[in-house]
Design an enzyme around this catalytic site. Sequence first.
Site, mmCIF file in Angstrom:
data_model
loop_
_atom_site.group_PDB
_atom_site.id
_atom_site.type_symbol
_atom_site.label_atom_id
_atom_site.label_comp_id
_atom_site.label_asym_id
_atom_site.label_seq_id
_atom_site.Cartn_x
_atom_site.Cartn_y
_atom_site.Cartn_z
ATOM 1 N N SER A 3 0.870 -1.335 -0.066
ATOM 2 C CA SER A 3 -0.102 0.127 -0.090
ATOM 3 C C SER A 3 0.908 1.313 0.105
ATOM 4 O O SER A 3 0.381 2.264 -0.252
ATOM 5 C CB SER A 3 -0.922 0.087 1.185
ATOM 6 O OG SER A 3 -2.038 -0.989 1.071
ATOM 7 N N LYS B 20 0.296 3.526 -2.816
ATOM 8 C CA LYS B 20 -0.795 4.297 -3.099
ATOM 9 C C LYS B 20 -0.220 5.787 -2.930
ATOM 10 O O LYS B 20 -1.276 6.707 -3.627
ATOM 11 C CB LYS B 20 -1.917 3.834 -1.956
ATOM 12 C CG LYS B 20 -2.556 2.680 -2.136
ATOM 13 C CD LYS B 20 -3.412 2.291 -1.040
ATOM 14 C CE LYS B 20 -4.111 1.053 -1.074
ATOM 15 N NZ LYS B 20 -3.472 -0.048 -1.082
ATOM 16 N N TYR C 138 -3.750 -2.882 -10.582
ATOM 17 C CA TYR C 138 -3.754 -2.495 -9.125
ATOM 18 C C TYR C 138 -2.922 -3.598 -8.454
ATOM 19 O O TYR C 138 -2.033 -3.501 -7.609
ATOM 20 C CB TYR C 138 -5.210 -2.693 -8.632
ATOM 21 C CG TYR C 138 -5.316 -2.321 -7.072
ATOM 22 C CD1 TYR C 138 -5.035 -1.369 -6.610
ATOM 23 C CD2 TYR C 138 -5.558 -3.557 -6.254
ATOM 24 C CE1 TYR C 138 -5.150 -0.873 -5.269
ATOM 25 C CE2 TYR C 138 -5.542 -3.170 -4.738
ATOM 26 C CZ TYR C 138 -5.387 -1.748 -4.309
ATOM 27 O OH TYR C 138 -5.621 -1.537 -2.890
ATOM 28 N N TYR D 27 -4.162 3.460 7.961
ATOM 29 C CA TYR D 27 -5.400 2.359 8.093
ATOM 30 C C TYR D 27 -6.175 3.012 9.079
ATOM 31 O O TYR D 27 -6.505 4.344 9.254
ATOM 32 C CB TYR D 27 -5.071 1.127 8.206
ATOM 33 C CG TYR D 27 -4.021 0.366 7.272
ATOM 34 C CD1 TYR D 27 -4.452 0.520 5.930
ATOM 35 C CD2 TYR D 27 -3.016 -0.227 7.593
ATOM 36 C CE1 TYR D 27 -3.623 0.029 4.912
ATOM 37 C CE2 TYR D 27 -2.257 -0.972 6.612
ATOM 38 C CZ TYR D 27 -2.450 -0.769 5.146
ATOM 39 O OH TYR D 27 -1.644 -1.147 4.279
#
Lengths: 310, 310, 310, 310
Positions: free
Chosen positions: B70, B73, B195, B246
């Site tokens: 992640s 991102k 992705y 998160y």
Amino acid sequence: MVIMSPSMTFQPVLERIAGEIERMPGRGRAADYIPALAACDPRRFGMAVAELDGTVYGVGDWRQPFSTQSITKVFTLALDLAREGDELWEHVGREPSGNPFNSLVQLEYESGIPRNPFINAGALVVTDRLQTRTGDAAGELLAFLRAESGNPSLDFDKEVAASESAHGDRNAALAHFMKSYGNIDNEVPVLLDQYFRQCSVMASCADLALAAGFLARHGSRADGSRLLTLTQAKQVNAVMLTCGTYDAAGEFAYRVGLPGKSGVGGGIIAIVPGRCTLAVWSPGLDERGNSVAGVAALDRFTTLTGVSVF
Amino acid sequence: MVIMSPSMTFQPVLERIAGEIERMPGRGRAADYIPALAACDPRRFGMAVAELDGTVYGVGDWRQPFSTQSITKVFTLALDLAREGDELWEHVGREPSGNPFNSLVQLEYESGIPRNPFINAGALVVTDRLQTRTGDAAGELLAFLRAESGNPSLDFDKEVAASESAHGDRNAALAHFMKSYGNIDNEVPVLLDQYFRQCSVMASCADLALAAGFLARHGSRADGSRLLTLTQAKQVNAVMLTCGTYDAAGEFAYRVGLPGKSGVGGGIIAIVPGRCTLAVWSPGLDERGNSVAGVAALDRFTTLTGVSVF
Amino acid sequence: MVIMSPSMTFQPVLERIAGEIERMPGRGRAADYIPALAACDPRRFGMAVAELDGTVYGVGDWRQPFSTQSITKVFTLALDLAREGDELWEHVGREPSGNPFNSLVQLEYESGIPRNPFINAGALVVTDRLQTRTGDAAGELLAFLRAESGNPSLDFDKEVAASESAHGDRNAALAHFMKSYGNIDNEVPVLLDQYFRQCSVMASCADLALAAGFLARHGSRADGSRLLTLTQAKQVNAVMLTCGTYDAAGEFAYRVGLPGKSGVGGGIIAIVPGRCTLAVWSPGLDERGNSVAGVAALDRFTTLTGVSVF
Amino acid sequence: MVIMSPSMTFQPVLERIAGEIERMPGRGRAADYIPALAACDPRRFGMAVAELDGTVYGVGDWRQPFSTQSITKVFTLALDLAREGDELWEHVGREPSGNPFNSLVQLEYESGIPRNPFINAGALVVTDRLQTRTGDAAGELLAFLRAESGNPSLDFDKEVAASESAHGDRNAALAHFMKSYGNIDNEVPVLLDQYFRQCSVMASCADLALAAGFLARHGSRADGSRLLTLTQAKQVNAVMLTCGTYDAAGEFAYRVGLPGKSGVGGGIIAIVPGRCTLAVWSPGLDERGNSVAGVAALDRFTTLTGVSVF
């Protein structure tokens, strides 16, 4: 990122902002759930900056007392944290809520532990704990605000407190709900009385900018004594940045880039750690409960001065 | 608040931290939903700091490539924002989610608009938009990471991408769900392929610290050209601070006090605007998906150096 | 409570109801998410009653085939339950959902186990399990409907199935989501193909009233053989009463007082255990997806005849 | 479906069930949130059946008064509906909640209108409205129960009412919360006092089976006068079937197949419209708050007699 030179004076910046705000078309609407707030003209505007040494600059209605409301949650948090330390965090979280500020949903999923000290449920827990430790949470708050602002005439607005109490069913529900989980010590009517008085404090932008100075001075009070440790001051700023503006904390961080705390009376305070504190007031609110002109003024301030934590 | 003097070198700080981490008892568990991650030793640890000019300091496994997951991102967000500007924000929000990172609940209540670009749903939207604009979102990302890190051998891990795809039902559900609201342009299998490749990039702490430098340099790339405007760079940092870890963004802001972004591979990057970038790696995760030793190391770094945005 | 005498014939009741429905002003709107449904005139109306021995009464468009949609969920439930027995209930619940029919929220809170077999998620699970047991769930359904209705020309509408598939992102999301929890056996595209064909069956009120007869006959098929045990037939009726009409099951029980199942094509079937079955069709829907004239006609039927389970 | 012949007597069936229950191993645990309930032996068991003419059959502790708790919600609903008619349904819904019985979540999403009259929030609304209409809701309830059961010694248990009040924060939260939406007329302490007294009524299986007789007699009281219209009686039965057993209404309909209402004191009443009423008591509860032996006994009763609405 501090682009502004240390010798720069804030006064011209404030005056430029006030001029721009004057020409701003929409202003939102004043909170209307109690008469005292509904009566405020949404176009009024004041702004103040306090430097670390107590020098204050201001513009517009910056000396006009207004209803501080949720802004006081920052001060009760600091006052309880100073006494209780990390134990507080077993009773209230420090995560953004991702939900409107008085939501019961999250409280239920998380067994009576509010997400953070700035949603109403979390502020009730903080006041409850400060009440247990001092016997007069609202009085403790008032004494602190008077001392830091140097303004002994600061006071509660009894009419506002009574109005809040008369419209207080939502907060009563929150308090009883958390008490059912064992997360409230005091009797609910006692707690609500303290809470509504706390929210009713009247103060001006000048008063608030001075009173919040300890958060820019890494925990030191106006008289040089220490309220919070350096780490605690940093932590309160972190909680303000992630949770200080209801369901719009991300938006506020994105636009303004400073730790801040708003109230439905239309006030907002913001901290530039190590540099200064800001307070702004304009009663017209957006749909998430933050002052429209207040956020715009802080946005302009950080853009014009280059002051930001990012 | 920057207490550290500009002439101070980071190397001794990193070595002290590595020694402390070495003696840390618990480390959490490596992610186990795909074999390539589960095989990682949770006790491995590396950390790097890159200064604005590209000088890099490091300790432990700081040159060991790991699965960035992640963390990528942040880069796809910047790459799309650079092309698309504010229009992106009509398709993804910037508020903390207040819910686990792959939640469908909020997405449903908010009609297919994900809360922010760092939850999986939001990252899918960003990749979808970058794919529409470039025809090869993952390739664009890889080229950028190679250029900024100066490491042309950076690459996707095809095995990891295939594993993710084989366990990709949750992300497929998210993509189909948002497409049902009209918030995904590309065909779902095409988007998922991009992705999963994006998440599979292997890079080291040194690579990531260098590649994230543009966020500490207010938007400027390693070669001095501009990727983001000063305002956009500030905004990406703000979104990282409020949404980057998160469901533990508040906790991370409270403990570390820096914009940061974590991945389930055990990596975390963090930004000290105007000063340096940090990257840390240790595969053992806490229950919210953040590296245990990684957060601890960043916490120690800001405590030892006094570097913090607050 | 059966007030109606056994010798009473249903024809005059149906004609009276048709006359009243003719004069009813509003009719709601036909479903518009696929062209084949949107093209239906919301004022069309048909109704049929089948006695236990297969005698059928009808009025209006009672022999006109229409898109049965979710009504087929009752039949696949019965077909799977007949094969699998109680094991099915480990994969799908039997509680009302309290949420709109295609909600992902509850599915997430309950780890991929849908609340009941009549919400879309639950129907996907049932079809998945019937597919595993038969290799052709939709074909099995069609054969059963043809046999029970005595109408060998019943068939799928390929155009409707293709339209559903083209607008099938929400169902694809549900299927992938449950597969991520291990609650779907077949590949998602295979399952969706079976599911969309199942929903596309064209049948008339007469066909459906006859085909549902086994639920009024306590489990016995038209040829006297047994599909369900007496207890299972009772149980399917119970699930229909508590869950058969989307988020309006309480309202339907309150107004009509019979086990029933509706479809967005505008059809509804209802069971009077031990006495007869009803089928009604009118394409105009209320905001919860149930036929406006259909519910009104069933309400009038139970009021005029005194037939009700309560 | 009534398989049992009209001349059959219920006594042998009850005795057979009592014998089976005697040999049942687990019984769940008595409610422990107030001392008076916690003190009950979970293995006690009683059951009664009342025919339409008032003939009562019983077995075990069928004449032992116990704490009726939520069972009283059926009676206050009927008493208010008799006075107010359909206007009541603007203040409380009739859909299953799909959530635990005292959930605040749904209440918040639906703006203070509880889902149905049998969750606590809905029962508070019904009591509030009955209080407004009569000035003494609990007294009205008691008078009705005494008259229908023919037992003038029925009474409140003051100790239980006081205990409920001492543990009443959750209900106080619900009441304040709904009052904040304008859906409660009376002052919260007045309402809670009425509500806790209502819940404290002590009655036996025999008393309750007789008192609920009006629901099997389509609205007629024991003396032949009419409390509810035929339609209203049917509607109350429908609400019981879909909402009467907390979050297990689907399960109860599936297993028992009758309109029923349970209480945390371990009692359950069930209605066979046009035929008889049942009441059962055993204090051990399952995790959803329904009597374990009570549900089992009703399940056996419908299986042995073939009595069911389906």
